[in-house]
Design a protein around this motif. Structure first.
Motif, PDB file in Angstrom:
ATOM      1  N   VAL A   1       0.831  -1.202   0.000  1.00  0.00           N
ATOM      2  CA  VAL A   1       0.000   0.000   0.000  1.00  0.00           C
ATOM      3  C   VAL A   1       0.869   1.258   0.000  1.00  0.00           C
ATOM      4  O   VAL A   1       0.445   2.334   0.433  1.00  0.00           O
ATOM      5  CB  VAL A   1      -0.991   0.018   1.195  1.00  0.00           C
ATOM      6  N   GLY A   2       2.101   1.112  -0.480  1.00  0.00           N
ATOM      7  CA  GLY A   2       2.969   2.273  -0.657  1.00  0.00           C
ATOM      8  C   GLY A   2       3.558   2.826   0.621  1.00  0.00           C
ATOM      9  O   GLY A   2       3.926   4.006   0.682  1.00  0.00           O
ATOM     10  N   LEU A   3       3.694   1.998   1.650  1.00  0.00           N
ATOM     11  CA  LEU A   3       4.201   2.453   2.943  1.00  0.00           C
ATOM     12  C   LEU A   3       5.324   1.534   3.418  1.00  0.00           C
ATOM     13  O   LEU A   3       5.676   0.559   2.748  1.00  0.00           O
ATOM     14  CB  LEU A   3       3.064   2.488   3.967  1.00  0.00           C
ATOM     15  N   LEU A   4       5.876   1.840   4.579  1.00  0.00           N
ATOM     16  CA  LEU A   4       6.834   0.945   5.212  1.00  0.00           C
ATOM     17  C   LEU A   4       6.335   0.615   6.606  1.00  0.00           C
ATOM     18  O   LEU A   4       5.504   1.348   7.155  1.00  0.00           O
ATOM     19  CB  LEU A   4       8.225   1.584   5.265  1.00  0.00           C
ATOM     20  N   PRO A   5       6.787  -0.483   7.208  1.00  0.00           N
ATOM     21  CA  PRO A   5       6.337  -0.817   8.566  1.00  0.00           C
ATOM     22  C   PRO A   5       6.784   0.283   9.534  1.00  0.00           C
ATOM     23  O   PRO A   5       7.976   0.551   9.663  1.00  0.00           O
ATOM     24  CB  PRO A   5       7.053  -2.141   8.858  1.00  0.00           C
ATOM     25  N   ALA A   6       5.804   0.931  10.190  1.00  0.00           N
ATOM     26  CA  ALA A   6       6.133   2.056  11.067  1.00  0.00           C
ATOM     27  C   ALA A   6       5.563   1.874  12.465  1.00  0.00           C
ATOM     28  O   ALA A   6       5.543   2.811  13.249  1.00  0.00           O
ATOM     29  CB  ALA A   6       5.625   3.367  10.462  1.00  0.00           C
ATOM     30  N   GLY A   7       5.130   0.666  12.774  1.00  0.00           N
ATOM     31  CA  GLY A   7       4.696   0.365  14.136  1.00  0.00           C
ATOM     32  C   GLY A   7       5.820  -0.286  14.910  1.00  0.00           C
ATOM     33  O   GLY A   7       5.596  -1.019  15.869  1.00  0.00           O
ATOM     34  N   GLY A   8       7.050  -0.022  14.460  1.00  0.00           N
ATOM     35  CA  GLY A   8       8.223  -0.621  15.088  1.00  0.00           C
ATOM     36  C   GLY A   8       8.764  -1.807  14.319  1.00  0.00           C
ATOM     37  O   GLY A   8       9.790  -2.376  14.702  1.00  0.00           O
ATOM     38  N   GLY A   9       8.119  -2.192  13.208  1.00  0.00           N
ATOM     39  CA  GLY A   9       8.545  -3.381  12.470  1.00  0.00           C
ATOM     40  C   GLY A   9       9.884  -3.215  11.788  1.00  0.00           C
ATOM     41  O   GLY A   9      10.753  -4.096  11.876  1.00  0.00           O
ATOM     42  N   THR A  10      10.103  -2.079  11.105  1.00  0.00           N
ATOM     43  CA  THR A  10      11.387  -1.848  10.436  1.00  0.00           C
ATOM     44  C   THR A  10      12.488  -1.699  11.475  1.00  0.00           C
ATOM     45  O   THR A  10      13.591  -2.242  11.336  1.00  0.00           O
ATOM     46  CB  THR A  10      11.310  -0.591   9.543  1.00  0.00           C
ATOM     47  N   LYS A  11      12.187  -0.958  12.538  1.00  0.00           N
ATOM     48  CA  LYS A  11      13.123  -0.797  13.648  1.00  0.00           C
ATOM     49  C   LYS A  11      13.525  -2.143  14.229  1.00  0.00           C
ATOM     50  O   LYS A  11      14.714  -2.421  14.471  1.00  0.00           O
ATOM     51  CB  LYS A  11      12.471   0.079  14.727  1.00  0.00           C
ATOM     52  N   GLU A  12      12.543  -3.000  14.432  1.00  0.00           N
ATOM     53  CA  GLU A  12      12.810  -4.288  15.070  1.00  0.00           C
ATOM     54  C   GLU A  12      13.713  -5.160  14.211  1.00  0.00           C
ATOM     55  O   GLU A  12      14.594  -5.846  14.725  1.00  0.00           O
ATOM     56  CB  GLU A  12      11.488  -5.004  15.358  1.00  0.00           C
ATOM     57  N   MET A  13      13.525  -5.121  12.891  1.00  0.00           N
ATOM     58  CA  MET A  13      14.374  -5.936  12.018  1.00  0.00           C
ATOM     59  C   MET A  13      15.789  -5.371  11.949  1.00  0.00           C
ATOM     60  O   MET A  13      16.754  -6.128  11.801  1.00  0.00           O
ATOM     61  CB  MET A  13      13.753  -6.050  10.630  1.00  0.00           C
ATOM     62  N   CYS A  14      15.938  -4.060  12.092  1.00  0.00           N
ATOM     63  CA  CYS A  14      17.275  -3.473  12.207  1.00  0.00           C
ATOM     64  C   CYS A  14      17.969  -4.004  13.462  1.00  0.00           C
ATOM     65  O   CYS A  14      19.125  -4.442  13.407  1.00  0.00           O
ATOM     66  CB  CYS A  14      17.167  -1.947  12.255  1.00  0.00           C
ATOM     67  N   LEU A  15      17.238  -3.980  14.582  1.00  0.00           N
ATOM     68  CA  LEU A  15      17.810  -4.465  15.846  1.00  0.00           C
ATOM     69  C   LEU A  15      18.205  -5.935  15.757  1.00  0.00           C
ATOM     70  O   LEU A  15      19.254  -6.341  16.275  1.00  0.00           O
ATOM     71  CB  LEU A  15      16.818  -4.271  16.993  1.00  0.00           C
ATOM     72  N   ARG A  16      17.375  -6.726  15.098  1.00  0.00           N
ATOM     73  CA  ARG A  16      17.666  -8.168  15.010  1.00  0.00           C
ATOM     74  C   ARG A  16      18.888  -8.421  14.126  1.00  0.00           C
ATOM     75  O   ARG A  16      19.680  -9.346  14.393  1.00  0.00           O
ATOM     76  CB  ARG A  16      16.443  -8.925  14.516  1.00  0.00           C
ATOM     77  N   ALA A  17      19.051  -7.608  13.090  1.00  0.00           N
ATOM     78  CA  ALA A  17      20.238  -7.739  12.232  1.00  0.00           C
ATOM     79  C   ALA A  17      21.495  -7.385  13.023  1.00  0.00           C
ATOM     80  O   ALA A  17      22.513  -8.099  12.960  1.00  0.00           O
ATOM     81  CB  ALA A  17      20.100  -6.832  11.009  1.00  0.00           C
ATOM     82  N   VAL A  18      21.457  -6.292  13.770  1.00  0.00           N
ATOM     83  CA  VAL A  18      22.606  -5.866  14.574  1.00  0.00           C
ATOM     84  C   VAL A  18      22.925  -6.903  15.640  1.00  0.00           C
ATOM     85  O   VAL A  18      24.100  -7.236  15.882  1.00  0.00           O
ATOM     86  CB  VAL A  18      22.326  -4.483  15.207  1.00  0.00           C
TER      87      VAL A  18
END
Length: 795
Positions: free
Chosen positions: A614-631
């Protein structure tokens, strides 16, 4: 519970192979056997093999195993589970049955052949092993008579529905000599380990689900012909509008196979000599002609429907049974059907449609009237109670509510009055009952026993948690229109969504904080779960679309902040929070799960961060959470985060959705300590147990600081890949732009690698990017397309 570790499946056709696959899904080792080929294939001849070669002798079973890898939908949770299936043949490998706790016969539906195989295998069965047949309608007692007395006590029918992984129903059919303890032990094992919904059927032709379901299809055809309706018109009525699946009547027939439906009809007509509706099972002449012409449904790519390319576009045609020709679909509209489009409650839909006054309502009433009366007359012939019949139709034919629940929806007295007005014979039992299900004064659910004429307690499984029952019996703590807080007992609270499609709106976000506070102050933990059709389809898109249309960007900012605060409250609660996802857990539903201390998922969980659609990015903490999991992984393995960031970016950018809970670990949406429940009925109870285990020595966390940002160089690399994909025509220019925003957020913004950032800073990046995308008209177009068609627009 009976212990079964190794099973044998006799017959490696589609059904046998897919049953074997599901047994391995449950962790069993499986021996898959079939016949020895009578001739060499050309490939075997070219390889210099002979009929004595093991490779040749096991070819049929091996082909069944290999076929599992090509099937869609996938019968295996993970393809690697196929290694738990070993192949053999009926001539060489029967001694291996000595190691099997359960032997399932899945060969051709022809009694003499089945009896011949039983005679052959009996000497090789382990003492106490269960022997069962997957017959869909042949007599279990006739088969039992060919078995030694000591084998009969462990013999029964275990009728899986196709495809075994996805169809929840399993009909258990004991023979007259079956040991009741063995039957109940198998029922519990198959329920808990295989995740099946068990119904107890009697040894009658076609058992429960096929007896009622096939009758409904044939009776529907009879009314269709009488009323001069088309197959497409009937399917518009006999689907979700009347609490039945989207495949309705004739798409279901195409799915099952018209030849199969004809075979079942003829078999029913032959065997049901005393059935008052026997003539209904007479196969119409046009269906016999369809089979003769090879119009068999999906497997022949033409049946009651077919698809063709016309002028470069896919067009769907329906079969005109009056001419034997195909006609383009007309998408018929009926006022009574349109009126229930926005109604969620299946009981209300059924009641509204049959009370309508157009042709569709007339057809719906006639087919439901006759099917429901036929069903009432089948007790106690095919089952002892209404619960088994209703469950069979819900789990085997995907009806939203069962026949007796439909009678309650219409109103039993109103049904009787109208049927009698039609001149139809109404069963005496219907004239004496007010309704088939009720809640007593103590809030306990009961069903009406037609044989004894009294209400009995509804048969829940031991330990099963039913949220509806809890709420009616004093367990409701707090609620609003879209969610409830329920006391699950032992200090554990349940946070239940019950909005349309369980989408997440402001009142759910507000209640999240109340639920956590209550659990922190009065309990030991919280389960986030519900018992709807799906866990959650994500954030409420309609609210966002309205805000966009009004240009209310401050309101959108507040909505995103509220979402982030709710998920962070879940993550940093002072008591453990366990998410219990099942079915669809998309977008915001996935984000809620990612922030829980643990996930206890149902095996069929389809989870993903799908906002790009729908032309958006996960902004309920989803993108943040995947960054944290990668780190976190990079630190754990003392390496750079590049590979992990790229993997998670791809998951978000491609809106990857798991095709089952087993895939969630590979996506890192589930982590060590998370678990999977095979039995949907036990999902909430299993999640509660996980909360209690975590609560013993729970250490709450705090929002993270000093996270080493993956950095702008990784984002630049991702953006370069996106440019190449756009140049190659694999993504649109706007998808490239959205991808750039996702890359910036998941890499921690425009900073050098290793720059310390906080969790709050990553959430700010999410919000900023989300709002920028909201300001683009292409995002609004994508949202509108999703709301109108249910499909993503690629603009």
């Amino acid at each position: 519970m009976r212990q079964i570790n190794r099973a044998a499946v006799l017959g490696a056709g589609v059904m046998g192979a897919t049953i074997a696959a599901h047994l391995t899904n449950a962790g069993l080792d499986v021996l898959l056997l079939d016949m020895v080929p009578k001739a060499l294939s050309s490939e075997e001849q070219a390889a210099g093999l002979s009929l004595e070669s093991t490779q040749v002798r096991n070819r049929i079973a091996r082909s069944g195993l290999e076929g599992l890898m090509k099937m869609k939908p996938a019968p295996l949770y993970l393809s690697k589970y196929a290694t738990q299936i070993s192949c053999g043949n009926f001539d060489d490998d029967l001694p291996k049955l000595q190691d099997c706790d359960w032997v399932i016969e899945v060969i051709i539906e022809h009694m003499p052949i089945k009896l011949g195989l039983f005679k052959k295998i009996v000497p090789h069965l382990k003492a106490g092993a269960v022997l069962s047949t997957n017959t869909s309608g042949l007599s279990v007692n006739v088969m039992a008579e060919a078995l030694p007395v000591e084998v009969r006590r462990n013999f029964m029918g275990t009728h899986f529905f196709n495809p075994p992984r996805y169809m929840r129903l399993l009909e258990i059919v004991p023979c007259k000599d079956s040991d009741p303890e063995v039957v109940s032990g198998m029922a519990e094992f198959i329920s808990r380990r295989l995740g099946k919904g068990i119904v107890h059927a009697k040894d009658t032709p076609n058992f429960i689900a096929n007896r009622i379901g096939v009758y409904a299809i044939y009776k529907g055809i009879e009314h269709m012909v009488e009323m001069g309706m088309t197959v497409e018109e009937v399917d518009a009525i006999a689907g979700p509008a009347t609490a039945r699946p989207k495949s309705a009547a004739f798409r279901t027939a195409d799915l099952v196979g018209i030849d199969t439906l004809v075979h079942v009809g003829k078999n029913s007509y032959e065997l049901l000599s005393g059935d008052e509706e026997r003539e209904v099972f007479k196969v119409p002449a046009f269906m016999n002609k369809m089979v003769e012409a090879g119009l068999l449904g999906n497997k022949s790519k033409a049946g009651f429907y077919k698809k063709e390319q016309v002028d470069g576009k896919r067009q769907i045609f329906y079969f005109d049974y009056t001419t034997g020709e195909y006609k383009p679909i007309a998408k018929p509209k009926f006022a009574s059907i349109t009126a229930v489009k926005m109604v969620d409650d299946p009981a209300q839909k059924v009641r509204m449609v049959v009370e309508g006054n157009d042709k569709a309502a007339d057809y719906a009433w006639k087919i439901l009237r006759d099917t429901l009366i036929y069903t009432v007359n089948r007790i106690p012939e095919i089952a002892n109670d209404v619960v088994n019949v209703d469950n069979a139709m819900k789990w085997g034919f995907n009806w939203e509510i069962g026949p007796f629940e439909m009678l309650d929806a219409i109103g039993v007295a109103a049904f009787v009055k109208r049927a009698q007005k039609d001149g139809v014979t109404v069963p005496t039992a219907l004239k004496t009952v007010e309704r088939f299900y009720r809640f007593n004064d103590a809030g306990q659910k009961e069903y009406f026993d037609l044989q004894k004429g009294e209400y009995k307690p509804f048969p829940f499984k031991p330990g099963q948690i039913n949220l509806q029952i809890l709420k009616k019996s004093g367990g409701l703590v707090e609620k609003n229109a879209n969610c409830s807080l329920v006391d699950l007992g032992d200090g554990v609270f349940g946070f239940e969504f019950h909005s349309k499609m369980n989408t997440i709106s402001g009142d759910i976000l507000a209640m999240t904080h109340k639920a956590i506070k209550r659990a922190e102050e009065e309990g030991v933990g919280l389960v986030i779960g519900n018992q709807g059709a799906n866990f959650s389809a994500g954030a409420n898109l309609m609210l966002l679309a309205v805000a966009l249309a009004e240009g209310a960007y401050e309101d959108i900012d507040l909505m995103v902040r509220a979402f982030q605060k709710a998920t962070m409250a879940v993550k940093y609660s002072r008591v453990p929070v366990v998410a219990a996802p099942f079915g669809m857990a998309l977008g915001g539903g996935c984000e809620f799960s990612l922030h829980a201390d643990a996930i206890n998922a149902y095996a069929e969980t389809y989870m993903g961060l799908v906002e790009i659609g729908v032309g958006l990015l996960p902004a309920g903490g989803g993108t943040k959470e995947m960054c944290l999991r990668a780190v976190e992984l990079a630190q754990q393995y003392e390496t750079e985060p590049t590979a992990y960031i790229s993997k998670y970016f791809k998951q978000i950018g491609m809106a990857t959705v798991s095709m089952g809970a087993a895939e969630l670990r590979g996506l890192n949406y589930m982590r060590p300590g998370d678990s999977i429940s095979m039995d949907l009925d036990r999902l909430i109870a299993d999640a509660k147990q996980k909360v209690l285990a975590l609560a013993v020595n729970y250490r709450p966390g705090k929002p993270l600081e000093n996270i080493p940002a993956p950095g702008r160089s990784i984002a630049a690399s991702i953006k370069a890949s996106l440019w190449n994909l756009q140049m190659g025509g694999f993504v649109t220019a706007y998808e490239q732009e959205i991808g750039g925003f996702i890359a910036d957020v998941i890499c921690g913004g425009d900073v050098p690698a290793g720059t310390p950032v906080s969790e709050d800073y990553l959430l700010q990046l999410e919000r900023q990017s989300f709002l920028k995308l909201c300001g683009n008209k292409k995002t609004a177009e994508r949202i509108q397309s999703m709301l109108k068609t249910g499909k993503p627009l690629r603009n």
